[in-house]
Enzyme design. Structure first.
Site, short mmCIF file in Angstrom:
data_model
loop_
_atom_site.label_atom_id
_atom_site.label_comp_id
_atom_site.label_asym_id
_atom_site.label_seq_id
_atom_site.Cartn_x
_atom_site.Cartn_y
_atom_site.Cartn_z
N SER A 278 -1.67 -4.81 -0.20
CA SER A 278 -2.38 -3.93 0.72
C SER A 278 -3.60 -4.64 1.27
O SER A 278 -3.86 -5.79 0.93
CB SER A 278 -2.80 -2.66 0.00
OG SER A 278 -3.83 -2.96 -0.92
N LYS A 279 -4.35 -3.92 2.07
CA LYS A 279 -5.55 -4.52 2.69
C LYS A 279 -6.50 -5.07 1.64
O LYS A 279 -7.24 -6.00 1.89
CB LYS A 279 -6.32 -3.49 3.53
CG LYS A 279 -5.47 -2.59 4.37
CD LYS A 279 -5.20 -1.26 3.66
CE LYS A 279 -3.68 -0.99 3.68
NZ LYS A 279 -3.24 -0.11 2.61
N ARG A 280 -6.45 -4.47 0.45
CA ARG A 280 -7.32 -4.95 -0.62
C ARG A 280 -7.08 -6.42 -0.92
O ARG A 280 -7.95 -7.11 -1.42
CB ARG A 280 -7.06 -4.16 -1.91
CG ARG A 280 -7.63 -2.77 -1.95
CD ARG A 280 -7.64 -2.25 -3.38
NE ARG A 280 -6.32 -2.37 -4.02
CZ ARG A 280 -5.98 -3.34 -4.85
NH1 ARG A 280 -6.84 -4.28 -5.15
NH2 ARG A 280 -4.78 -3.37 -5.38
#
Length: 521
Positions: A278-280
RNA sequence: GGCGCUAUCGUCUAGGGGUUAGGACGUGAGAUUCUCAAUCUUAAAACACGGGUUCGAUUCCCGUUAGCGCUACCA
């Protein structure tokens, strides 16, 4: 109604697959991989690849994402045969091609109501008057008793009179599908047969209850199934987060008497921490990979390898065309895969080497700084020279955005900055360095000829003989004087590039000027 | 809690009832180079655990464990 279409469904052998993203954000690698596998399968089977935009979530959907999505797909080289963007540009009505449109879900709402009525009339669906509170209570009870938390089917047992009364009383209702006693089975190409018990599914909502008298909104599982069926999708290739949705969809196909397609559920792409990517985990959108200087060929190659392997178990590098030839859906792995930037980088390096340096030059042109004129304004000689520069520095680089810093050895001559660089201090402080540079300055002063590799080599040999300095002690100071840093491309190629560049009228200093300005003759 | 999916080197994977368990990335070493890379050579590195079935399981079956997904009148 589309019944005529439905009757002809599956009669043709043509493979039809679809990529159905919602335009609620940037296309990320997981979805891109799904799109790729769909595309590869369609191309390999000689079938059709369609794009359908699932934009029914009005709050989150944005048209700019839709445009970006199509751009990203095109950048990857995944052209679609039907869907938005395939028609005549500029004309909204001609904007999509294909006999099964519209291809934006928001434009298909009228299709669903009639089908729901049909199900109701045929007693395959029923109205559910349960309030959210009732449902919540059922749910909590089920959790307490360690049972599957599914709908009890209360309203299914309502008599016709009761139903009529409630409708007359204006009670809001949702529409639910009646699930039978048969196990809900489907075939998954990557996992084999999958079966769900009907009790575990219970009667799913098809249409939400209307808020204020208007018609209720159909639910996702209902809508995809209808769209897939009407668009005659033969193989549903998507993320494995949809596995649990599939039995509901199978039940819907059955209720309508439609043939159930083949499924292929692709595993999740994980980050290094084994959590869903994910963006994380940093930049994961296709757009950001492009910005970082990844070539679409490399990204496609990597994504193909993430969950699939060649038949020979050895080949790692593929072009898109080679993938079309080699790709088999049956060989896709069911287990989740961790995204590995190192391997992507290696593939990108490989792709860069395969790409003509003139094309790379075009891609990174703007990042090379003001010394270069705009790409369109540049002369042929400048283009050729930039391509030579790229050819020299590109093979050692992982990503295109590393090229501009490397090009600084030609463009970024700045004696003061070079002296200020901490890693240069020790080199320049040595006595040998002062002697070497003085000798170099001497030669520059007494010989105004263009510096060829041969001339330079003879200078270096002389200097080695005169100063008794050799190896790093000899070369490092010279390199710093010429390029500002003590490492870089081999002189044999670097020097001609500098000298030729200096003649281009771009304000690139020649070797003489560099030495004079650095040593201060 | 329920249901489901998954499990081979650190990572991506090949394989498959008896194999020296193969390849690639990365890592270590060496070669090369004025340097950093690149490049070439080379090394180390894996069948999650417990039960079956079998003459024999890493491979087939069942559990356990772990990870992930779904569990909405979201998509």
């Amino acid at each position: 109604m589309p019944s005529t279409i439905i009757e002809t469904a599956m009669t043709s052998e043509e493979v039809r697959v679809r990529f159905a993203p919602s335009p609620t954000g940037l296309l990320h690698v997981g979805n891109a991989r799904t799109a790729l596998y769909n595309w590869l399968f369609a191309r390999r089977m000689g079938g059709k690849f369609l794009l359908r935009i699932e934009d029914t979530d009005v709050e989150r959907s944005e048209t700019r994402y839709e445009a970006q999505l199509m751009e990203d797909l095109q950048w990857l080289g995944l052209e679609w045969d039907e869907g938005p963007g395939t028609g005549r540009a500029g004309d909204p009505l001609e904007n999509e091609r294909g006999a099964y449109g519209p291809y934006r879900q928001s434009e298909r709402q009228s299709t669903y109501a009639g089908l729901t009525q049909k199900l109701l009339d045929e007693d395959k669906a029923y109205r559910c008057f349960c309030s959210p509170e009732d449902l919540m209570a059922e749910h909590h009870l089920a959790v307490q008793e360690h049972r599957p938390q599914v709908y009890s089917g209360r309203c299914r047992r309502l008599s016709r009179e009761e139903v009529e009364q409630r409708i007359a009383a204006g009670m809001p209702f949702a529409v639910r599908l009646k699930i039978g006693d048969e196990p809900l089975r489907f075939h998954d190409i990557v996992r084999g047969p999958v079966e769900f018990a009907p009790e575990a599914v219970s009667d799913p909502i098809l249409v939400r209850s209307a808020q204020n008298g208007g018609p209720g909104m159909p639910v996702y599982n209902y809508v995809v199934t209808i769209d897939d069926a009407l668009m005659q999708i033969t193989h549903v290739i998507r993320g494995d987060d949809h596995i649990s949705n599939t039995p509901k969809q199978v039940a819907i196909y059955r209720a309508f008497g439609w043939p159930v397609p083949e499924f292929a559920h692709l595993s999740t792409i994980l980050g290094a921490d084994r959590e869903r990517l994910s963006k994380r985990h940093g930049a994961t959108s296709i757009a950001s990979f492009r910005e970082m200087g990844y070539l679409p060929e490399a990204l496609v190659n990597y994504l193909a390898l993430l969950g699939w392997g060649a038949e020979d178990g050895k080949t790692e590098t593929f072009t898109l065309a080679e993938l079309v030839h080699a790709f088999k859906l049956e060989r896709v792995t069911p287990s989740p895969a961790v995204f590995d930037f190192d391997k992507l980088n290696w593939l990108n390096r490989h792709a860069i080497k395969q790409t003509p340096s003139s094309r790379i030059a075009d891609l990174v042109w703007a990042s090379f700084g003001e010394r270069l004129p705009a790409r369109a304004d540049a002369s042929e000689a400048v283009h050729a020279w930039v391509a030579r520069l790229v050819e020299l520095i590109a093979p050692s680089v992982d990503k295109l955005d590393e090229l501009a810093p490397k090009a600084a050895c030609v463009f970024g001559f700045d004696p003061d900055a070079a002296r200020a660089l901490p890693e240069n201090h020790a080199v320049l402080a040595a006595d040998s360095a002062r002697i070497v540079l003085a000798e170099l300055a001497d030669r520059v002063r007494t010989n105004s000829a263009k510096v060829t590799p041969e001339l330079f080599k003879s200078w270096m040999n002389e200097m080695k003989a005169v100063t008794k300095v050799k190896g790093k002690e000899l070369f490092h100071p010279v390199r710093i004087a010429l390029t500002g840093v003590h490492s870089g491309p081999e002189f044999d190629k670097l020097l001609p590039l500098i000298e030729d560049g200096a003649e281009l009228g771009l304000g690139i200093p020649c070797v003489h000027e560099r030495v004079e300005r650095f040593v201060g003759v």
